[in-house]
Design an enzyme around this catalytic site. Structure first.
Site, PDB file in Angstrom:
ATOM      1  N   SER A 215       0.845  -1.198   0.000  1.00  0.00           N
ATOM      2  CA  SER A 215       0.000   0.000   0.000  1.00  0.00           C
ATOM      3  C   SER A 215       0.876   1.242   0.000  1.00  0.00           C
ATOM      4  CB  SER A 215      -0.931  -0.022   1.217  1.00  0.00           C
ATOM      5  OG  SER A 215      -1.906   0.990   1.119  1.00  0.00           O
ATOM      6  N   ASN A 216       0.323   2.394   0.355  1.00  0.00           N
ATOM      7  CA  ASN A 216       1.102   3.639   0.418  1.00  0.00           C
ATOM      8  C   ASN A 216       0.556   4.505   1.544  1.00  0.00           C
ATOM      9  OD1 ASN A 216      -1.058   5.439  -0.672  1.00  0.00           O
ATOM     10  ND2 ASN A 216      -0.841   4.061  -2.418  1.00  0.00           N
ATOM     11  N   TYR A 217       1.124   5.700   1.703  1.00  0.00           N
ATOM     12  CA  TYR A 217       0.810   6.534   2.874  1.00  0.00           C
ATOM     13  C   TYR A 217      -0.400   7.451   2.704  1.00  0.00           C
ATOM     14  CZ  TYR A 217       5.370   5.194   4.742  1.00  0.00           C
ATOM     15  OH  TYR A 217       6.428   4.496   5.232  1.00  0.00           O
ATOM     16  N   SER A 218      -1.163   7.317   1.644  1.00  0.00           N
ATOM     17  CA  SER A 218      -2.287   8.241   1.461  1.00  0.00           C
ATOM     18  C   SER A 218      -3.275   8.111   2.622  1.00  0.00           C
ATOM     19  CB  SER A 218      -3.000   7.933   0.140  1.00  0.00           C
ATOM     20  OG  SER A 218      -4.195   8.668   0.060  1.00  0.00           O
ATOM     21  N   ALA A 282      -4.499   7.477  -4.363  1.00  0.00           N
ATOM     22  CA  ALA A 282      -3.162   6.969  -4.699  1.00  0.00           C
ATOM     23  C   ALA A 282      -3.343   5.472  -4.957  1.00  0.00           C
ATOM     24  CB  ALA A 282      -2.203   7.227  -3.549  1.00  0.00           C
TER      25      ALA A 282
END
Ligand code: PMT
Length: 407
Positions: A215-218, A282
C-alpha cells in the site's frame, strides 16, 4: 447574517469562560437564538445567572434536564440536536475535546454534540495553557475532530492564566461570531450545483497473502476535502474511498473499497452518468500476481515477488468518456518532476492535472496541508501555495468550475 439562527453555545471550564456572557450578547445582537450548555466546571468560572440572563433561557448542563427548546414530545438532548443550526464550543478545554473525540455522552454538552444533525456546522475554539495546547494528545484529538468536519478556531498568543505567555488564548468573542457568520453564510450558487461528481480518495491495498498487503501513505484527506467541498457547492457526490480512518463528509455517498480492482469496479458503475471525475486516490499501479491463501511462511531464501499491472481507473474513464464529461487527475512526485504531470495529462487524456510534491512536512501524503500546480489542456499553469487541504479543495474546484459545459 445570524438572524433567526439557533445556536448552541457549549461552555467548558476554563478561565476564558468569563468572556462568554459577552459572546452570548453578540450572538443575540446579531439576531440569533442562543441556548447555553455549560459543563459543571464552566460554572466555576462564570455564573449561571449571567448566562441565563443574557441568553434569556435557562442554562442546560445536566443530562437529565427536562426542559429545553424544540419539540416538547421528545427528550431535550434529542430536540436540541434537531433545533440547532450550529454548535459552538468556546472555550473548549483539553478534557472536553478528548471526551468529544472519544464519543462520551455523560453531560448535556457531550450528548448534544452526538445528536446534532450531521450537516450542521460545529465550531470549536480551544483555550488552555500553551503546553497543554501543543501536546500531541490534544493535537491528535483536534485533528480527529477536524477530520470529521468540525472547524477549529485556532487560539491566539498572549498572556495565559497559567502564568505563561504563549499560544492558548481563546479568540475574542467578536472573532468567534465572525467565524460563525462565515460558516452559516449560504454557499454561492455554483456551476457544480446538481452535477454528478465522482471522487476517488485514499490508498489501495494489494494483498500478498491473507495478512499482508502492499500500500502507500495516502490518508484520504485531500480527496475527502474535495468531496466535502463539491457537496457543499451542491454537487451530487460519490466518494470511492480506499481504507482510511476519516468520517464521511455531510451529504456525500461513500463507497468503501480495498484494492485497485475493487476501486475500479465501484467507480466504473458511475462512469456513464457522471459530469466530473476527480482521481485523488493513490491507486497502486501493481498488485501481487498470485496472492497466497493463508500466511506466507518464511525460510532462509530471498523472496521474489512478481507484480502485475492494475487497471488505470482514471485512464479508463477518460478513454471512454462522452463529450462534456470532465476528467481531473492528481499527480504526486517526490521531487520537481512537473514534466511527469504534463505527461499524465496527455497520456490519460485529462482536462486538468493537479501536481503535488511529497515533501514529508507540509505537502503530499498524510499532512493536513498541501500545495498544487494545476495544468490544463491549453497549457495554462496555476500555482496554489501551501494551505489547508480543505481550502485547497475550494481553490481547485474554483478552477474546475469554468471548465464545466454550460447547461
Ligand atoms: O490522501 P492524502 O494523504 O491527503 O494525500 C493526497 C495525495 C498525495 C494522495 C493526492 O493529492 C494525490 O496526489 N493523489 C494521486 C497520487 C498519484 O501519484 O497518483 P499517480 O501519479 O499514480 O496517478 C495519476 C492519476 O491517475 C491520479 O489521479 C490517480 O488517482 C489515477 N490513477 C492512478 C493509477 C491507477 N491505477 N488508477 C488511477 O485512477
Amino acid at each position: 447574517m445570524l438572524t433567526g439562527k439557533n445556536i448552541i453555545l457549549g461552555i467548558c471550564g476554563g478561565i476564558a469562560a468569563y468572556k462568554t456572557p459577552h459572546l452570548v450578547r453578540l450572538f443575540k445582537k446579531a439576531g440569533a437564538n442562543v441556548q447555553v450548555l455549560a459543563t459543571a466546571s464552566a460554572l466555576q468560572f462564570v455564573s449561571e445567572l449571567s448566562l441565563a440572563t443574557v441568553s434569556r433561557r435557562p442554562v442546560l448542563r445536566d443530562l437529565f434536564d427536562l426542559e429545553g427548546p424544540g419539540d416538547d414530545d421528545k427528550t431535550v438532548h434529542i430536540t436540541l440536536g434537531e433545533w440547532a443550526d450550529a454548535f459552538v464550543i468556546a472555550p473548549a478545554t483539553a478534557n472536553t475535546i478528548a471526551r468529544l473525540n472519544a464519543g462520551l455522552c455523560d453531560d448535556m454538552l457531550s450528548v448534544c454534540f452526538i445528536t446534532l444533525r450531521p450537516d450542521k456546522p460545529v465550531l470549536i475554539a480551544p483555550a488552555m495553557d500553551g503546553h497543554m495546547y501543543g501536546s500531541p494528545t490534544v493535537q491528535r484529538n483536534l485533528s480527529a475532530l477536524a477530520a470529521q468536519g468540525c472547524s477549529i478556531l485556532d487560539p491566539e498568543s498572549g498572556d495565559l492564566a497559567s502564568g505563561q505567555c504563549g499560544l492558548g488564548r481563546m479568540p475574542e468573542p467578536e472573532a468567534i461570531v465572525t467565524a460563525m457568520e462565515a460558516m452559516l453564510r449560504p454557499a454561492p450558487v455554483s456551476p457544480l450545483q446538481g452535477r454528478k461528481v465522482v471522487v476517488t480518495a485514499g490508498p489501495t491495498r494489494e494483498k500478498l497473502d491473507d495478512v499482508r498487503f502492499l500500500s502507500n501513505y495516502s490518508s484520504g484527506k485531500m480527496g475527502f476535502a474535495v468531496a466535502r467541498e463539491a457537496a457543499r457547492r451542491g454537487a451530487d457526490v460519490r466518494l470511492v474511498a480506499g481504507p482510511v480512518s476519516l468520517g464521511t463528509p455531510p451529504g456525500v455517498e461513500r463507497i468503501d473499497v480495498e484494492s485497485a480492482a475493487d476501486m475500479m469496479e465501484a467507480a466504473s458503475r458511475f462512469f456513464g452518468d457522471c459530469d466530473l471525475f476527480i482521481g485523488a486516490a493513490a491507486v497502486a499501479d501493481y498488485r501481487p500476481e498470485a496472492p497466497v491463501t493463508g500466511k506466507i511462511k518464511k525460510n532462509d531464501e530471498a523472496m521474489a515477488l512478481r507484480l502485475v499491472r492494475n487497471p488505470d481507473i482514471l485512464g479508463e474513464f477518460s478513454a471512454g468518456r462522452k463529450p462534456g464529461q470532465l476528467s481531473v487527475g492528481f499527480a504526486l512526485e517526490t521531487g520537481g518532476g512537473i514534466g511527469y504531470a504534463r505527461e499524465k495529462l496527455e497520456r490519460k487524456n485529462l482536462d486538468l492535472v493537479a501536481f503535488n510534491v511529497y515533501d514529508g512536512a507540509t505537502t503530499g501524503f498524510e499532512v493536513d496541508t498541501n500545495a498544487l500546480t494545476l495544468i490544463d489542456r491549453a497549457g495554462n499553469v496555476t500555482e496554489l501555495p501551501v494551505m489547508p487541504k480543505d481550502a485547497l479543495a475550494g481553490r481547485l474546484l474554483d478552477e474546475i468550475e469554468p471548465l464545466l459545459p454550460r447547461r
